[in-house]
Motif scaffolding. Structure first.
Motif, PDB file in Angstrom:
ATOM      1  N   ILE A 162       6.653  14.099 -19.170  1.00 58.26           N
ATOM      2  CA  ILE A 162       7.811  14.119 -20.065  1.00 58.26           C
ATOM      3  C   ILE A 162       8.122  15.569 -20.425  1.00 58.26           C
ATOM      4  O   ILE A 162       7.247  16.317 -20.838  1.00 58.26           O
ATOM      5  CB  ILE A 162       7.552  13.267 -21.324  1.00 58.26           C
ATOM      6  N   ARG A 222       9.046   7.642 -19.032  1.00 58.81           N
ATOM      7  CA  ARG A 222      10.292   7.560 -19.791  1.00 58.81           C
ATOM      8  C   ARG A 222      10.014   7.716 -21.284  1.00 58.81           C
ATOM      9  O   ARG A 222       9.029   7.215 -21.805  1.00 58.81           O
ATOM     10  CB  ARG A 222      11.000   6.228 -19.541  1.00 58.81           C
ATOM     11  N   VAL A 223      10.917   8.400 -21.948  1.00 62.12           N
ATOM     12  CA  VAL A 223      10.808   8.561 -23.396  1.00 62.12           C
ATOM     13  C   VAL A 223      11.157   7.233 -24.057  1.00 62.12           C
ATOM     14  O   VAL A 223      12.164   6.611 -23.725  1.00 62.12           O
ATOM     15  CB  VAL A 223      11.751   9.677 -23.892  1.00 62.12           C
ATOM     16  N   ALA A 271      10.197   9.430 -13.112  1.00 60.13           N
ATOM     17  CA  ALA A 271       9.621   8.557 -14.136  1.00 60.13           C
ATOM     18  C   ALA A 271       8.820   7.455 -13.471  1.00 60.13           C
ATOM     19  O   ALA A 271       9.325   6.388 -13.151  1.00 60.13           O
ATOM     20  CB  ALA A 271      10.715   7.960 -15.010  1.00 60.13           C
ATOM     21  N   GLN A 305       3.622  15.200 -22.403  1.00 59.71           N
ATOM     22  CA  GLN A 305       4.074  16.193 -21.437  1.00 59.71           C
ATOM     23  C   GLN A 305       3.012  16.457 -20.377  1.00 59.71           C
ATOM     24  O   GLN A 305       3.315  16.522 -19.177  1.00 59.71           O
ATOM     25  CB  GLN A 305       4.421  17.497 -22.157  1.00 59.71           C
ATOM     26  N   ASP A 346      13.102  12.566 -20.063  1.00 54.23           N
ATOM     27  CA  ASP A 346      12.229  11.801 -19.187  1.00 54.23           C
ATOM     28  C   ASP A 346      11.600  12.707 -18.143  1.00 54.23           C
ATOM     29  O   ASP A 346      12.090  13.802 -17.861  1.00 54.23           O
ATOM     30  CB  ASP A 346      13.017  10.690 -18.478  1.00 54.23           C
TER      31      ASP A 346
END
Length: 278
Positions: free
Chosen positions: A246, A161-162, A142, A241, A138
């Motif tokens: 991320i 957040r992933v 976030a 990213q 993450d």
């Protein structure tokens, strides 16, 4: 004698009697207001004290019962956890025994090579070899990012957040780039694996994972890394990213070790026989 008789018959002076009757008629007789207020306050305090005392007594009585039930529940959870772990160890031993017997039988028939390949591709056995390590985490903070979300959905309020769909794309990109075996946080992936979400958690085969997500892939490390980063899924990860913070890190590894899948159960497919081929 008449004076004594009059005093006995009229002990209260008529003036006092008349004043008392007048006060009673006006509603000012009886206790003074201050006295009545003090009496009501005292009664209220007594009632409140009674309620507090009863509540404290009940709490004192119930607390040991609740504590005992909690301890019993914890003990039961511990026992069931130990039983589940013991069953998992038994399953692993039986699986190893089945694989050994299977290998012996195939060696006798001269067809052990294809079985080993199937076992590796299906995730039924642990594997190791060269490959790559990809860590996805993450964002440091976030928060909602700007720009266009490449996930193309308005349902995500926290793009730092992933998400499960991010990991799905990462895994599919690695398979497409030539990975022979993949695991996420030690969880081996197979053709039957599912990557789903439960709230903020990512589930792999119904097992929750927590970030950072460490993806290990067996294959030609340099080629695998290059092909993945040049693929659409690698570009997608780069967009996450750059736009949402991320964090990702990819590195080529000389030797990565992946465990066997915990369960490989086929419910529908059946092996093809010579009769079916004819």
């Amino acid at each position: 004698m008449s004076l004594l008789t009059n005093v006995m018959d009229h002990s209260l002076d008529e003036g006092y009697a008349e004043a008392a009757a007048r006060k009673q008629a006006d509603g000012t007789g009886g206790l003074p207001r201050t006295a009545r207020a003090k009496l009501v306050l005292a009664a209220g305090l007594v009632l409140a004290a009674l309620v507090v005392t009863v509540g404290a007594a009940q709490t004192r009585y119930v607390a040991p019962v609740v504590a005992k039930e909690r301890e019993e529940l914890i003990d039961r959870i511990d026992r069931q956890t130990e039983a589940a772990e013991e069953l998992e160890r038994t399953v692993d031993k039986l699986r190893d025994d089945v694989n050994a017997r299977q290998r012996e039988a195939l060696e006798e028939s001269g067809d052990s090579g294809s079985t080993d390949l199937v076992a590796v591709l299906s995730g039924a056995v642990a594997v190791h070899g060269p490959g790559l390590k990809l860590v996805v985490d993450d964002a440091a903070e976030a928060t909602t990012g700007g720009g266009t979300d490449p996930r193309e959905t308005s349902g995500f309020s926290d793009t730092g957040r992933v998400k499960d769909r991010d990991m799905q794309r990462v895994v599919n990109g690695l398979w497409e780039s030539g990975a022979e075996a993949i695991s996420i946080n030690g969880q081996r992936l197979t053709a039957l694996s599912a990557i789903r979400a439960a709230g903020d958690a990512i589930l792999v085969d119904n097992k929750p994972l927590v970030p950072p997500y460490t993806v290990l892939a067996v294959g030609d490390g340099k080629r695998l890394s290059s092909r993945f980063q040049d693929s659409a899924d690698g570009v997608y990860l780069s967009v996450l990213q750059d736009n949402y913070g991320i964090r990702t890190a990819i590195s080529v590894q000389e030797d990565v070790r992946l465990p066997a899948a915990p369960s490989v159960t086929v419910r529908t497919a059946q092996p093809r026989t010579e009769k079916d081929a004819s």
